[in-house]
Design a protein around this motif. Structure first.
Motif, mmCIF file in Angstrom:
data_model
loop_
_atom_site.group_PDB
_atom_site.id
_atom_site.type_symbol
_atom_site.label_atom_id
_atom_site.label_comp_id
_atom_site.label_asym_id
_atom_site.label_seq_id
_atom_site.Cartn_x
_atom_site.Cartn_y
_atom_site.Cartn_z
ATOM 1 N N SER A 160 0.840 -1.194 0.000
ATOM 2 C CA SER A 160 0.000 0.000 0.000
ATOM 3 C C SER A 160 0.877 1.247 0.000
ATOM 4 O O SER A 160 2.112 1.148 0.094
ATOM 5 C CB SER A 160 -0.935 0.003 1.216
ATOM 6 N N ASN A 161 0.245 2.422 -0.117
ATOM 7 C CA ASN A 161 0.991 3.684 -0.174
ATOM 8 C C ASN A 161 2.021 3.766 0.954
ATOM 9 O O ASN A 161 1.696 3.504 2.113
ATOM 10 C CB ASN A 161 0.037 4.867 -0.057
ATOM 11 N N ALA A 162 3.246 4.146 0.596
ATOM 12 C CA ALA A 162 4.288 4.221 1.619
ATOM 13 C C ALA A 162 5.417 5.122 1.143
ATOM 14 O O ALA A 162 5.659 5.277 -0.055
ATOM 15 C CB ALA A 162 4.828 2.825 1.927
ATOM 16 N N LYS A 163 6.101 5.720 2.109
ATOM 17 C CA LYS A 163 7.336 6.448 1.853
ATOM 18 C C LYS A 163 8.464 5.704 2.553
ATOM 19 O O LYS A 163 8.395 5.444 3.751
ATOM 20 C CB LYS A 163 7.235 7.878 2.381
ATOM 21 N N LYS A 221 7.017 4.763 6.219
ATOM 22 C CA LYS A 221 5.935 5.603 6.724
ATOM 23 C C LYS A 221 4.672 5.334 5.914
ATOM 24 O O LYS A 221 4.662 5.488 4.687
ATOM 25 C CB LYS A 221 6.313 7.077 6.628
ATOM 26 N N GLN A 222 3.611 4.915 6.603
ATOM 27 C CA GLN A 222 2.314 4.677 5.984
ATOM 28 C C GLN A 222 1.254 5.380 6.827
ATOM 29 O O GLN A 222 0.956 4.940 7.942
ATOM 30 C CB GLN A 222 2.019 3.177 5.884
ATOM 31 N N ASP A 223 0.721 6.473 6.306
ATOM 32 C CA ASP A 223 -0.224 7.303 7.063
ATOM 33 C C ASP A 223 0.425 7.729 8.382
ATOM 34 O O ASP A 223 1.458 8.359 8.395
ATOM 35 C CB ASP A 223 -1.541 6.547 7.280
ATOM 36 N N ILE A 233 4.718 4.293 11.485
ATOM 37 C CA ILE A 233 6.138 4.325 11.127
ATOM 38 C C ILE A 233 6.808 3.043 11.622
ATOM 39 O O ILE A 233 6.609 2.635 12.769
ATOM 40 C CB ILE A 233 6.852 5.551 11.731
ATOM 41 N N ALA A 234 7.578 2.417 10.743
ATOM 42 C CA ALA A 234 8.337 1.226 11.118
ATOM 43 C C ALA A 234 9.800 1.435 10.762
ATOM 44 O O ALA A 234 10.118 2.043 9.734
ATOM 45 C CB ALA A 234 7.785 -0.002 10.409
#
Length: 296
Positions: free
Chosen positions: A14-17, A28-30, A33-34
């Motif tokens: 899914s959307n991620a940076k 980072k997803q919404d 943070i991991a």
């Protein structure tokens, strides 16, 4: 980085940076943070088309020998980013590899195909296809130098029709083939990584030889591991050609299945590392190529 250190496979669906921070991969997803140690990561599967990465992160992936797989609009794996010059003696190893005799290549390919067919026989036996398993065992005994009689193809025809039905074809658009292709791509990525680390030229195969294939050697070495994916696919229950997230997790999780190599049990992803190291010594020097076996 020690040879066996990396063990994690990540699926970004899914959307991620994705960013680099002090030798960590930061996802980072919404609001979530991991952070993961780069040295622990083996493969990243970038399924989402809305994921962004920095150039610094690509550099870190190369440094830590991390394989990045990209996916197309149907979420099928379609590309691979891999480091090169992964060994400090790459030029020396490449020269030795180029000079390997045709006879040695033929001997090694014979061993690889025998090993592949015996592993296929194991899977059939595991699923109570005893008669066909015995047929494969007999076929393995007939494999000659360089598999000159193409026993591999004869075995494959019997094997896949026994596993998935007499009408099954590897060219068919169906769940089984989608799952097989996905699982093979993950195993192939692990082999690419191990080959690059070893210093061997990934495009110079002992049997596969195609000017458009940059990983011919990896396609040689995957053969002994394919049946582990086949066995995993048999446990899945798909109803269309599309894989669910659970299906993909199962195929990724197959990297932790138990493999017996040289008398010891390893997770599949680590067995690949040991196998490639052994193959290198068998190809370039006088080591015996050892057998890959699946756990009972």
């Amino acid at each position: 980085m020690s040879y066996d250190e990396a063990f994690k496979t990540l699926l970004i669906s899914s959307n991620a940076k994705l960013n680099l921070e002090l030798n960590h991969l930061v996802i980072k997803q919404d609001e979530n943070i991991a952070k993961l140690f780069l040295k622990d990561i083996n493969i990243i599967i970038l399924e989402s088309l809305q994921a962004s990465l920095s150039s610094a992160l690509f550099n870190a992936f190369a440094k830590h020998k991390i394989i990045l797989l990209t996916c197309d609009e149907t979420h099928s794996i379609n590309g691979v980013f891999t480091p090169f010059l992964g060994h400090f003696q790459s030029a020396k190893i490449a020269k030795e590899q180029i000079n390997v005799s045709a006879q040695k290549k033929a001997i090694l390919w014979q061993k690889i195909i025998k090993n592949k067919i015996l592993n296929q026989a194991f899977v059939l036996k595991k699923h109570n296809k005893i008669e066909q398993s015995n047929e494969l065992i007999n076929l393995a005994k007939k494999v000659s130098l360089n598999d000159s009689k193409n026993i591999e193809a004869v075995a494959a025809a019997l094997y896949f029709k026994t596993l998935f039905g007499v009408s099954f074809s590897r060219d068919e658009l169906c769940f089984e083939n989608s799952a097989l292709n996905y699982g093979y791509a993950i195993i192939r990525a692990c082999i690419i990584r191990a080959v690059c680390i070893s210093g061997l030229l990934p495009w110079l195969g002992i049997k596969h030889d195609n000017i458009y294939n940059s990983f011919a050697l990896c396609d040689d070495l995957i053969e002994v591991f394919r049946a582990s994916v086949d066995d995993c696919v048999l446990k899945l229950k798909g109803e269309s050609e599309f894989l669910s997230k659970d299906d993909k997790r199962a195929l990724i999780g197959n990297l932790q299945s138990k493999i017996n190599f040289d008398g010891q049990n390893y997770p599949l992803n680590r067995a690949i590392n040991h196998y490639v190291a052994n193959f290198k010594n068998a190809l370039l020097y006088e080591d015996e190529l050892k057998i890959v076996k699946f756990d009972d």
